[in-house]
Design a protein around this motif. Structure first.
Motif, PDB file in Angstrom:
ATOM      1  N   GLU A   1       0.855  -1.199   0.000  1.00  0.00           N
ATOM      2  CA  GLU A   1       0.000   0.000   0.000  1.00  0.00           C
ATOM      3  C   GLU A   1       0.889   1.246   0.000  1.00  0.00           C
ATOM      4  N   VAL A   2       1.564   1.446  -1.114  1.00  0.00           N
ATOM      5  CA  VAL A   2       2.561   2.512  -1.237  1.00  0.00           C
ATOM      6  C   VAL A   2       2.419   3.205  -2.584  1.00  0.00           C
ATOM      7  N   TYR A   3       3.080   4.317  -2.715  1.00  0.00           N
ATOM      8  CA  TYR A   3       3.173   5.029  -3.984  1.00  0.00           C
ATOM      9  C   TYR A   3       4.528   5.713  -4.037  1.00  0.00           C
ATOM     10  N   VAL A   4       4.857   6.236  -5.210  1.00  0.00           N
ATOM     11  CA  VAL A   4       6.119   6.961  -5.388  1.00  0.00           C
ATOM     12  C   VAL A   4       5.800   8.427  -5.624  1.00  0.00           C
ATOM     13  N   SER A   5       6.414   9.297  -4.845  1.00  0.00           N
ATOM     14  CA  SER A   5       6.292  10.729  -5.090  1.00  0.00           C
ATOM     15  C   SER A   5       7.155  11.054  -6.299  1.00  0.00           C
ATOM     16  N   PHE A   6       6.523  11.627  -7.322  1.00  0.00           N
ATOM     17  CA  PHE A   6       7.165  11.803  -8.624  1.00  0.00           C
ATOM     18  C   PHE A   6       7.147  13.269  -9.008  1.00  0.00           C
ATOM     19  N   SER A   7       8.340  13.887  -9.067  1.00  0.00           N
ATOM     20  CA  SER A   7       8.436  15.309  -9.401  1.00  0.00           C
ATOM     21  C   SER A   7       8.711  15.548 -10.879  1.00  0.00           C
ATOM     22  N   GLY A   8       9.118  14.485 -11.579  1.00  0.00           N
ATOM     23  CA  GLY A   8       9.506  14.642 -12.980  1.00  0.00           C
ATOM     24  C   GLY A   8      10.979  14.976 -13.147  1.00  0.00           C
TER      25      GLY A   8
ATOM     26  N   VAL B   1       2.585   9.757  -7.664  1.00  0.00           N
ATOM     27  CA  VAL B   1       1.820  10.959  -7.341  1.00  0.00           C
ATOM     28  C   VAL B   1       2.683  12.175  -7.639  1.00  0.00           C
ATOM     29  N   PHE B   2       2.121  13.085  -8.416  1.00  0.00           N
ATOM     30  CA  PHE B   2       2.795  14.342  -8.770  1.00  0.00           C
ATOM     31  C   PHE B   2       2.019  15.484  -8.144  1.00  0.00           C
ATOM     32  N   SER B   3       2.705  16.317  -7.384  1.00  0.00           N
ATOM     33  CA  SER B   3       2.083  17.479  -6.759  1.00  0.00           C
ATOM     34  C   SER B   3       2.325  18.703  -7.638  1.00  0.00           C
ATOM     35  N   ASN B   4       1.273  19.151  -8.298  1.00  0.00           N
ATOM     36  CA  ASN B   4       1.369  20.316  -9.181  1.00  0.00           C
ATOM     37  C   ASN B   4       1.059  21.568  -8.364  1.00  0.00           C
ATOM     38  N   THR B   5       2.102  22.276  -8.019  1.00  0.00           N
ATOM     39  CA  THR B   5       1.947  23.487  -7.205  1.00  0.00           C
ATOM     40  C   THR B   5       1.585  24.702  -8.047  1.00  0.00           C
ATOM     41  N   GLY B   6       1.656  24.531  -9.370  1.00  0.00           N
ATOM     42  CA  GLY B   6       1.431  25.660 -10.266  1.00  0.00           C
ATOM     43  C   GLY B   6       2.708  26.401 -10.601  1.00  0.00           C
ATOM     44  N   LEU B   7       3.808  26.013  -9.969  1.00  0.00           N
ATOM     45  CA  LEU B   7       5.091  26.668 -10.210  1.00  0.00           C
ATOM     46  C   LEU B   7       6.000  25.850 -11.129  1.00  0.00           C
ATOM     47  N   GLU B   8       5.555  24.650 -11.486  1.00  0.00           N
ATOM     48  CA  GLU B   8       6.379  23.779 -12.325  1.00  0.00           C
ATOM     49  C   GLU B   8       6.426  24.309 -13.756  1.00  0.00           C
ATOM     50  N   PHE B   9       7.551  24.045 -14.400  1.00  0.00           N
ATOM     51  CA  PHE B   9       7.667  24.397 -15.806  1.00  0.00           C
ATOM     52  C   PHE B   9       6.649  23.586 -16.602  1.00  0.00           C
ATOM     53  N   PRO B  10       6.061  24.158 -17.640  1.00  0.00           N
ATOM     54  CA  PRO B  10       5.095  23.419 -18.465  1.00  0.00           C
ATOM     55  C   PRO B  10       5.700  22.142 -19.057  1.00  0.00           C
ATOM     56  N   GLU B  11       6.988  22.158 -19.343  1.00  0.00           N
ATOM     57  CA  GLU B  11       7.647  20.972 -19.889  1.00  0.00           C
ATOM     58  C   GLU B  11       7.641  19.809 -18.896  1.00  0.00           C
TER      59      GLU B  11
ATOM     60  N   VAL C   1       5.318  19.307 -16.522  1.00  0.00           N
ATOM     61  CA  VAL C   1       3.940  18.803 -16.468  1.00  0.00           C
ATOM     62  C   VAL C   1       3.660  17.940 -17.701  1.00  0.00           C
ATOM     63  N   LYS C   2       4.121  18.384 -18.854  1.00  0.00           N
ATOM     64  CA  LYS C   2       3.940  17.606 -20.084  1.00  0.00           C
ATOM     65  C   LYS C   2       4.668  16.259 -19.969  1.00  0.00           C
ATOM     66  N   PHE C   3       5.874  16.265 -19.408  1.00  0.00           N
ATOM     67  CA  PHE C   3       6.649  15.042 -19.213  1.00  0.00           C
ATOM     68  C   PHE C   3       5.924  14.085 -18.273  1.00  0.00           C
ATOM     69  N   ILE C   4       5.413  14.603 -17.182  1.00  0.00           N
ATOM     70  CA  ILE C   4       4.686  13.786 -16.203  1.00  0.00           C
ATOM     71  C   ILE C   4       3.527  13.063 -16.873  1.00  0.00           C
ATOM     72  N   LYS C   5       2.839  13.758 -17.753  1.00  0.00           N
ATOM     73  CA  LYS C   5       1.654  13.193 -18.402  1.00  0.00           C
ATOM     74  C   LYS C   5       1.986  12.083 -19.394  1.00  0.00           C
ATOM     75  N   THR C   6       3.261  11.864 -19.686  1.00  0.00           N
ATOM     76  CA  THR C   6       3.631  10.770 -20.583  1.00  0.00           C
ATOM     77  C   THR C   6       3.704   9.426 -19.847  1.00  0.00           C
ATOM     78  N   PHE C   7       3.571   9.445 -18.527  1.00  0.00           N
ATOM     79  CA  PHE C   7       3.648   8.231 -17.716  1.00  0.00           C
ATOM     80  C   PHE C   7       2.246   7.741 -17.377  1.00  0.00           C
TER      81      PHE C   7
ATOM     82  N   ILE D   1      -2.202  13.279 -10.405  1.00  0.00           N
ATOM     83  CA  ILE D   1      -1.739  14.655 -10.269  1.00  0.00           C
ATOM     84  C   ILE D   1      -2.625  15.340  -9.244  1.00  0.00           C
ATOM     85  N   ILE D   2      -2.005  15.832  -8.184  1.00  0.00           N
ATOM     86  CA  ILE D   2      -2.747  16.575  -7.154  1.00  0.00           C
ATOM     87  C   ILE D   2      -2.321  18.020  -7.192  1.00  0.00           C
ATOM     88  N   LYS D   3      -3.220  18.887  -6.747  1.00  0.00           N
ATOM     89  CA  LYS D   3      -2.910  20.329  -6.712  1.00  0.00           C
ATOM     90  C   LYS D   3      -2.928  20.824  -5.297  1.00  0.00           C
TER      91      LYS D   3
END
Length: 88
Positions: free
Chosen positions: A35-42, A63-73, A75-81, A86-88
């Motif tokens: 019952e685990v997950y990996v924190s994934f920043s990209g 799990v990717f935490s989108n703070t709104g400060l990440e580069f768009p690239e 976020v785009k990279f994260i979405k390829t997995f 994605i949490i905000k």
């Protein structure tokens, strides 16, 4: 761990570092009954960790935490997995 042990471990060959990492992942996975997950920043470190974890346990959620400060690239990279929440 003391400084000498750290320096010794830093000088391990890559293959040994990966095997030690896999052992730690197995211990972590079993301790929490899967019952685990990996924190994934990209970033490079979490991308490598996710790759190693999924080589052992392909269905692990990331799990990717989108703070709104990440580069768009990033976020785009994260979405390829697959299987990334994605949490905000």
């Amino acid at each position: 761990m003391n400084i000498n042990e750290l320096k010794l471990m830093q000088n391990y060959p890559l293959e040994l570092k990966v095997e030690k990492t896999k052992l730690r992942i197995k211990e972590w996975y079993e301790h929490y009954n899967g019952e685990v997950y990996v924190s994934f920043s990209g970033g490079k470190d979490s991308t490598v960790l996710l790759d190693i974890v999924r080589s052992m346990y392909p269905d692990i959620e990331a799990v990717f935490s989108n703070t709104g400060l990440e580069f768009p690239e990033i976020v785009k990279f994260i979405k390829t997995f697959d299987n990334v929440t994605i949490i905000k």
